[in-house]
Scaffold this motif. Structure first.
Motif, mmCIF file in Angstrom:
data_model
loop_
_atom_site.group_PDB
_atom_site.id
_atom_site.type_symbol
_atom_site.label_atom_id
_atom_site.label_comp_id
_atom_site.label_asym_id
_atom_site.label_seq_id
_atom_site.Cartn_x
_atom_site.Cartn_y
_atom_site.Cartn_z
ATOM 1 N N HIS A 17 -4.719 1.439 -8.056
ATOM 2 C CA HIS A 17 -5.114 1.927 -6.965
ATOM 3 C C HIS A 17 -3.816 2.441 -5.992
ATOM 4 C CE1 HIS A 17 -9.110 0.216 -7.242
ATOM 5 N NE2 HIS A 17 -8.648 -0.955 -7.654
ATOM 6 N N ILE A 18 -4.154 3.904 -5.844
ATOM 7 C CA ILE A 18 -3.000 4.197 -5.182
ATOM 8 C C ILE A 18 -3.264 4.494 -3.566
ATOM 9 C CG2 ILE A 18 -1.551 6.530 -4.874
ATOM 10 C CD1 ILE A 18 -2.124 7.074 -7.968
ATOM 11 N N GLY A 19 -2.370 4.091 -2.591
ATOM 12 C CA GLY A 19 -2.950 4.063 -1.156
ATOM 13 C C GLY A 19 -3.978 3.492 -0.765
ATOM 14 N N GLY A 20 -4.787 3.677 0.098
ATOM 15 C CA GLY A 20 -6.094 3.233 0.604
ATOM 16 C C GLY A 20 -6.012 3.203 2.184
ATOM 17 N N THR A 21 -6.856 2.054 2.477
ATOM 18 C CA THR A 21 -7.075 1.770 3.939
ATOM 19 C C THR A 21 -6.995 0.462 4.342
ATOM 20 O OG1 THR A 21 -9.657 1.720 3.829
ATOM 21 C CG2 THR A 21 -8.649 4.012 4.265
ATOM 22 N N MET B 252 1.086 -1.351 0.028
ATOM 23 C CA MET B 252 -0.043 0.238 -0.075
ATOM 24 C C MET B 252 0.813 1.292 0.000
ATOM 25 S SD MET B 252 -3.480 0.278 2.208
ATOM 26 C CE MET B 252 -4.051 -0.955 1.784
ATOM 27 N N ILE B 253 2.006 1.259 0.944
ATOM 28 C CA ILE B 253 2.702 2.336 0.763
ATOM 29 C C ILE B 253 3.401 2.516 -0.622
ATOM 30 C CG2 ILE B 253 4.996 3.350 1.830
ATOM 31 C CD1 ILE B 253 4.164 1.945 4.463
ATOM 32 N N ARG B 254 4.135 1.321 -1.181
ATOM 33 C CA ARG B 254 4.668 1.430 -2.303
ATOM 34 C C ARG B 254 3.814 1.871 -3.465
ATOM 35 N NH1 ARG B 254 5.470 -4.050 -2.820
ATOM 36 N NH2 ARG B 254 7.136 -3.857 -1.260
ATOM 37 N N SER B 255 2.459 1.606 -3.420
ATOM 38 C CA SER B 255 1.553 1.991 -4.380
ATOM 39 C C SER B 255 1.768 3.508 -4.438
ATOM 40 C CB SER B 255 0.117 1.564 -4.240
ATOM 41 O OG SER B 255 -0.507 2.338 -3.004
ATOM 42 N N SER C 14 -4.824 4.957 6.909
ATOM 43 C CA SER C 14 -5.026 5.395 5.733
ATOM 44 C C SER C 14 -3.925 6.101 5.309
ATOM 45 C CB SER C 14 -6.461 6.664 6.057
ATOM 46 O OG SER C 14 -7.431 6.120 6.666
ATOM 47 N N ILE C 15 -3.721 5.528 4.077
ATOM 48 C CA ILE C 15 -2.247 5.800 3.427
ATOM 49 C C ILE C 15 -2.691 6.735 2.204
ATOM 50 C CG2 ILE C 15 -0.246 4.805 2.471
ATOM 51 C CD1 ILE C 15 -0.957 2.199 4.245
ATOM 52 N N THR C 16 -2.002 7.621 1.917
ATOM 53 C CA THR C 16 -2.144 8.515 0.586
ATOM 54 C C THR C 16 -0.873 9.278 0.275
ATOM 55 O OG1 THR C 16 -3.761 10.153 -0.555
ATOM 56 C CG2 THR C 16 -3.200 10.550 1.995
ATOM 57 N N PRO C 17 -0.789 9.720 -0.961
ATOM 58 C CA PRO C 17 0.204 10.581 -1.382
ATOM 59 C C PRO C 17 -0.054 12.051 -0.734
ATOM 60 C CG PRO C 17 -0.920 10.130 -3.369
ATOM 61 C CD PRO C 17 -1.566 9.211 -2.128
#
Length: 389
Positions: free
Chosen positions: A255-259, A243-246, A274-277
């Motif tokens: 799909h970029i990031g997510g929960t 998820m972090i790599r995305s 919750s991971i996001t740029p």
């Protein structure tokens, strides 16, 4: 009874709190104790910007290596047990030569190859100034291979200097943090009522606010590994890494990031991530200069995000139904679960999302996730003075 020279050095130590002449302090300590090299190093894994290194009589390349996060972490891995065993304020004698025969991938051998071998030193007299699970500091003086090792008398003298170094550096650290906070692009995040972590493209933690620090220090399912990267249980580590790599692969993936939920047991979720740029067009003003970084918001699993309904209606003209969709989305519900909760079809849900994207001028789930996190009630407690600066 201390000598006049030692008394002068102690005065220099406290003067360095304000004039920052730590290299001068090290040079006098090293000269007084017939050492070739001096070092003060402090590592704060939870707030890397608060870490620092001061070197005396080293080349630029060695000083740069000593100041790197890699070497600081290697030092902690190689000497952490020794620091804890001898305790704060007690000096330790080290012979670096045996480190050359350690396994190639060991922290001792890597530390030797990066700093000890190039500098030509062998003997160390090192005192621990601070040691906690994610924080450590030490001061040391070193002699080259052709010099005699340090003695117990040398240890006693360094311990006397160490007492004053520890006091002075505590004051220096506080003053430095105050100055940095005034200029820090992350200053706003310190005021949020939600845990926030920022990682770089190597997935290393580069910032955490005070709530995140408390979680990392006390949690059994989320912490930091020896490379200052987030670690969780073995069964969930791969999902977290992906998820972090995305975030750093950007538009090339769907799909970029997510929960995601972190579980103590399969049926017992404890934390939600919750991971996001960082998104340039929609980020907070203080974060506009950031790039190639991912932000991770952490809440307790049972602590759901609540969106600021009035704000979303006034700013984006979202309907109450669209806000319901957003609130389920931000709390980690997938498309099927949202449909089930709202008793709607997938076609209807896609229509809601299309309208939400149009009204918010967004193009992806990552952008929407970041916007919604910013507009949750956790973000409404930022002092107006900070917002308007």
């Amino acid at each position: 009874m201390i000598s006049e020279k030692e008394d002068q050095i102690i005065h220099m130590i406290y003067d360095a709190v304000l004039n920052q002449q730590w290299k001068r302090v090290l040079s006098h300590i090293a000269t007084d104790m017939n050492a070739d090299f001096g070092l003060i190093s402090f590592l704060d894994q939870l707030k890397p910007s608060a870490s620092f290194t001061f070197c005396y009589n080293s080349s630029k390349s060695i000083a740069k290596a000593m100041d790197s996060m890699e070497v600081k972490l290697l030092n902690k891995q190689a000497h952490g047990d020794l620091m804890q065993f001898h305790g704060i304020g007690n000096a330790t004698l080290i012979d670096w030569l045996p480190y050359s025969s350690y396994a190639e991938d060991s922290p001792e051998k890597r530390l030797y190859d990066l700093t000890i071998k190039p500098s030509g030193i062998r003997f160390g007299n090192v005192i621990t100034l601070e040691y906690e699970p994610y924080c450590c500091g030490f001061a040391g003086i070193y002699r080259k291979t052709n010099c005699p090792p340090f003695t117990k008398q040398d240890c006693s003298k360094l311990e006397n200097f160490g007492l004053h170094l520890r006091r002075a550096l505590q004051i220096y650290r506080q003053l430095t943090l105050i100055k940095k906070q005034a200029q820090d692009c992350y200053a706003l995040l310190n005021h949020l009522n939600i845990a926030v972590i920022v990682v770089n493209s190597q997935y290393q933690l580069i910032y955490s606010n005070h709530i995140a620090q408390e979680i990392l220090q006390s949690s059994h399912i989320l912490g930091l590994d020896t490379n200052n990267r987030l670690k969780t249980s073995k069964r969930q580590q791969n999902e977290l890494n992906q998820m972090i790599r995305s975030v750093f692969k950007g538009p090339s993936i769907q799909h970029i990031g997510g929960t995601m939920m972190l579980y103590k047991q399969p049926d017992e979720p404890l934390l939600q991530l919750s991971i996001t740029p960082f998104i340039q067009n929609h980020t907070l003003n203080y974060l506009n200069s950031l790039s190639d970084q991912a932000v991770i918001f952490i809440t307790k699993a049972k602590q759901l995000y609540q969106l600021s309904t009035d704000y979303l209606i006034k700013t984006y003209n979202l309907s109450l139904r669209e806000i319901q969709v957003c609130e389920l989305f931000i709390n980690g519900f997938n498309l099927d679960e949202i449909c089930e909760q709202l008793k709607i079809t997938k076609n209807t849900l896609h229509t809601y999302f299309r309208n939400i994207y149009i009204k918010t001028s967004l193009n992806s789930q990552a952008e929407l996730l970041y916007l919604l996190i910013k507009t949750s009630i956790h973000f409404e407690h930022i002092p107006s003075k900070i917002q308007n600066e």
